[in-house]
Write an enzyme that holds these catalytic residues in place. Structure first.
Site, PDB file in Angstrom:
ATOM      1  CB  ALA A 149     -18.182   0.792   1.608  1.00  0.00           C
ATOM      2  CE1 TYR A 150     -24.546   3.763  -3.002  1.00  0.00           C
ATOM      3  CE2 TYR A 150     -24.351   2.146  -4.776  1.00  0.00           C
ATOM      4  CZ  TYR A 150     -25.009   3.219  -4.198  1.00  0.00           C
ATOM      5  OH  TYR A 150     -26.132   3.748  -4.810  1.00  0.00           O
TER       6      TYR A 150
END
Length: 241
Positions: A149-150
């Site tokens: 996600a990051y």
């Protein structure tokens, strides 16, 4: 006339180190923060005690009205904006199969929408000779598990920055992204045991974590003398990737 820098995420971690370094370089600094007024005020105090100019302003980077008000304050109280450092960001770690999609939305709201909102205002207001500096991450190259996600949000930052650089043709404003490797900040250290930290510190041939000051040194160059670096992502990671 002093150069004026707006630093989002300027109350803690890398953003704090950047704010202090730009003040050391002689720039007036707007320390933009989300949820830590006391920490932001301490940065302002540290700058002003050394003879610099600084003020703290609360702003949600994903809120266009708040960001417009942030730039209004910089212009009204300090005379304009020359440098924008978009260091605000959040990180949620989880294997993709277990990722809470609400967390994904939260990461993307700050890291992607926030970059668009701050970048849009910066593109409209930064004066000639200025610089816009966004933050990516070396995880986009390291491809570590749990960081999907990051890393995805920061890959978007790497796509945005060179496009904005080209859109500002003729303005004498540079746009670059800085991509730190593992750096000793609360954001990085939170939730990691000593063995994990040690393993990640040894991923680079320098065999240590980066410091916020290591990253701030590169930002300082991009924010001032490095006028021929434009549309780039600079990996600041001790050689890890």
């Amino acid at each position: 006339m002093d150069r004026v820098a707006v630093v989002t995420g300027g109350s803690r971690g890398i953003g704090r180190a950047v704010a202090l370094r730009l003040a050391q370089d002689g720039q007036a600094v707007v320390v933009a923060y989300g949820h830590a007024p006391a920490a932001a005020d301490s940065v302002v105090t540290e700058i002003t005690d050394k003879g610099g100019r600084a003020l703290a302003v609360q702003a949600d980077v994903a809120d266009e009205s708040a960001v417009a008000a942030l730039f209004d304050t910089a212009e009204r109280q300090l005379g304009g904006v020359d440098v924008v450092v978009n260091a605000a960001g959040i990180m949620v770690l989880a294997p993709l199969a277990e990722l809470d999609l609400d967390d994904l939305d939260r990461v993307h709201r700050t890291n992607i929408r926030g970059t668009f909102v701050v970048g849009r205002e910066a593109a409209r207001r930064v004066r000639r000779g200025g610089a816009i500096i966004n933050f990516s991450t070396s995880i986009t190259r390291l491809s570590l598990p749990t960081y999907a996600a990051y890393a995805a949000s920061k890959a978007a930052v790497e796509a945005i920055s060179p496009i904005l650089a080209k859109e500002l043709r003729g303005r004498d404003v540079t746009v670059n992204a800085v991509a730190p490797g593992p750096t000793a900040t609360d954001l990085f250290l939170d939730g990691k045991d000593d063995a994990t930290v040690e393993r990640m510190a040894k991923m680079n041939p320098m065999e240590r974590l980066g410091t916020p000051e290591d990253i701030a040194e590169v930002v300082s160059s991009l924010a001032g003398p490095a006028r021929w670096v434009n549309g780039q992502t600079i990996y600041v990671n001790g050689g890890a990737a």
